[in-house]
Write a protein that holds these residues in place. Structure first.
Motif, PDB file in Angstrom:
ATOM      1  N   PHE A   1     -28.749  81.494  56.743  1.00  0.00           N
ATOM      2  CA  PHE A   1     -28.052  80.235  57.013  1.00  0.00           C
ATOM      3  C   PHE A   1     -27.071  80.434  58.158  1.00  0.00           C
ATOM      4  O   PHE A   1     -26.701  81.557  58.498  1.00  0.00           O
ATOM      5  N   PHE A   2     -26.635  79.329  58.767  1.00  0.00           N
ATOM      6  CA  PHE A   2     -25.675  79.355  59.862  1.00  0.00           C
ATOM      7  C   PHE A   2     -24.327  78.815  59.366  1.00  0.00           C
ATOM      8  O   PHE A   2     -24.212  77.614  59.098  1.00  0.00           O
ATOM      9  N   PRO A   3     -23.303  79.659  59.272  1.00  0.00           N
ATOM     10  CA  PRO A   3     -22.000  79.167  58.800  1.00  0.00           C
ATOM     11  C   PRO A   3     -21.372  78.122  59.718  1.00  0.00           C
ATOM     12  O   PRO A   3     -20.627  77.261  59.250  1.00  0.00           O
ATOM     13  N   ASN A   4     -21.628  78.213  61.012  1.00  0.00           N
ATOM     14  CA  ASN A   4     -21.108  77.237  61.978  1.00  0.00           C
ATOM     15  C   ASN A   4     -22.244  76.726  62.845  1.00  0.00           C
ATOM     16  O   ASN A   4     -23.075  77.505  63.305  1.00  0.00           O
ATOM     17  N   LEU A   5     -22.285  75.431  63.074  1.00  0.00           N
ATOM     18  CA  LEU A   5     -23.181  74.831  64.049  1.00  0.00           C
ATOM     19  C   LEU A   5     -22.418  73.744  64.778  1.00  0.00           C
ATOM     20  O   LEU A   5     -22.034  72.751  64.154  1.00  0.00           O
ATOM     21  N   PRO A   6     -22.119  73.916  66.074  1.00  0.00           N
ATOM     22  CA  PRO A   6     -22.638  74.955  66.959  1.00  0.00           C
ATOM     23  C   PRO A   6     -21.972  76.309  66.714  1.00  0.00           C
ATOM     24  O   PRO A   6     -20.912  76.395  66.103  1.00  0.00           O
TER      25      PRO A   6
ATOM     26  N   THR B   1     -19.835  71.697  60.727  1.00  0.00           N
ATOM     27  CA  THR B   1     -20.416  71.065  61.900  1.00  0.00           C
ATOM     28  C   THR B   1     -19.520  69.914  62.354  1.00  0.00           C
ATOM     29  O   THR B   1     -18.360  69.828  61.932  1.00  0.00           O
ATOM     30  N   CYS B   2     -20.020  69.034  63.212  1.00  0.00           N
ATOM     31  CA  CYS B   2     -19.155  68.000  63.793  1.00  0.00           C
ATOM     32  C   CYS B   2     -19.897  66.683  63.988  1.00  0.00           C
ATOM     33  O   CYS B   2     -21.127  66.644  64.080  1.00  0.00           O
TER      34      CYS B   2
END
Length: 407
Positions: free
Chosen positions: A238-243, A144-145
């Motif tokens: 699960f989400f590997p990248n967000l966004p 994430t960021c």
């Protein structure tokens, strides 16, 4: 630190990103400039029941300085505990989080290209076993960021603050609304519906055409597009990248032909590259040119055999929320979700049915899955990009026109 952003980001990443369960251990990798966001997330992880949290601070400036002052032999040194710690975390089931920020790349030290490549290769070799487990979704992970003041001024203009950038990032992360967790559930449903339409075409080849690209790559008949939330073998979502905005798959590593040109800057081994033109034959890069960063790209391609082959192709609509900001963020996590992209380096076994038993490079190669110490995304989408898919039944389908999905 923007407190509201930090609180919502922490909840999103821990509950949706890595889907933290009570008693699990957490590792957070972060640059020095945005450490407070990692610290906030670590505290939240303990509130949610984590049994242990470790924060690893990764400082690209130190690698750059090291590369300038050390010999090849000195730069090749890596303590055994680095690989051992990575292996232990994978073995003990740590969920893995990385907080990216352009803050640490703005004005950073410039390193020696050869030694930067060497340092990267040594580190990735030592941590490959654990990295492969995360890449294959055996364990949950998320990138994430977080914002910073230098990044804010660089991106939004003089006088803009970290709070201003936090507002922009909150929109692309969908945490600018009170129901942000529900919003990600709804988005995941939409992505999976488009994914099913794409997979129903049973695609054999993808042909990319634009003013700077004429490129074809093939998929095996057991390949499928993935996107949105992923799942571990025990069913954890699960989400590997967000966004995230992409639909991606693992192409046949031996089949790329033609040329394709990057349309957004990409940081490669901590150096910015722009307008790279890759020429492929039989799956491998045979020629490369770039308006900026050509030397570092050549060093990257030489790291290992797989660094010059494609491990991922990803489709992103030109009308995605990130693309619609009109901004080039300088963070590959965000920019890749504004544009179609390819990745040079390792592929994702999850996209290939029957890959679960493939435990060696040779076995993965037989399935057409590229292997490498590296995996770097290069954005190739544009407003004039057309992608034509040809199915195994011989029928053609224009799946993207003028950079947007037609499905």
């Amino acid at each position: 630190m923007n407190e509201k952003y930090a609180e919502r980001l922490s909840e999103l990443i821990l509950t949706k990103g890595v889907a933290l369960k009570k008693g699990e251990k957490v590792r957070i990798a972060v640059g020095p400039s945005v450490y407070p966001y990692a610290r906030h997330m670590a505290k939240k992880a303990y509130e949610l029941g984590a049994s242990y949290v470790v924060i690893d601070v990764m400082d690209p400036d130190l690698d750059a300085v090291r590369s300038r002052y050390q010999s090849d032999e000195e730069a090749s040194f890596l303590p055994a505990f680095v690989g051992a710690a990575a292996d232990e975390r994978a073995r003990d089931g740590y969920v893995n989080i990385r907080i990216d920020s352009n803050e640490d790349r703005i004005g950073q030290e410039k390193g020696d290209a050869d030694r930067m490549a060497l340092i990267q290769k040594i580190f990735r070799s030592a941590t490959r076993k654990s990295s492969d487990r995360y890449m294959s979704n055996e364990l949950s992970w998320c990138v994430t960021c977080a914002p910073g003041p230098k990044w804010a001024e660089n991106l939004l203009g003089e006088g803009k603050s970290e709070d201003d950038l936090a507002e922009v990032l909150a929109k692309v992360l969908r945490i600018d609304r009170d129901d942000y967790l529900t919003a990600w559930n709804e988005f995941d449903t939409e992505v999976k519906a488009r994914r099913e339409k794409l997979n129903s075409l049973k695609i054999k080849t993808l042909h990319y055409q634009s003013s700077v690209t004429d490129f074809t790559i093939s998929l095996r008949d057991n390949a499928s597009f993935e996107g949105g939330a992923s799942a571990t073998p025990d069913g954890k979502s699960f989400f590997p990248n967000l966004p995230t905005e992409e639909l991606f798959t693992t192409p046949d590593m031996y089949t790329a032909e033609g040329y394709i040109t990057t349309t957004r800057p990409v940081s490669v081994m901590n150096e910015i590259t722009e307008h790279i033109r890759f020429t492929f034959h039989e799956g491998k890069v045979t020629d490369v040119s770039a308006e900026k960063g050509e030397e570092i790209i050549r060093k990257y391609l030489a790291i290992d055999e797989g660094a010059s082959r494609i491990g991922e192709v990803a489709l992103v609509d030109n009308l995605s929320p990130i693309s619609q900001t009109g901004l080039i963020f300088g963070s590959i996590l965000i920019d890749e979700n504004a544009s179609c992209h390819i990745a040079l380096g390792s592929g994702y076994p999850e996209c290939i049915k029957g890959s679960g038993s493939a435990q060696t490079d040779e076995a993965l190669h037989e399935l057409g899955i590229n292997t490498s110490l590296m995996h770097t995304d290069f954005m190739v989408g544009s407003a004039d990009l057309k992608i034509t898919a040809t199915g195994y039944d011989g029928r053609e389908h224009v799946i993207m026109e003028n950079g947007s999905f037609t499905l």
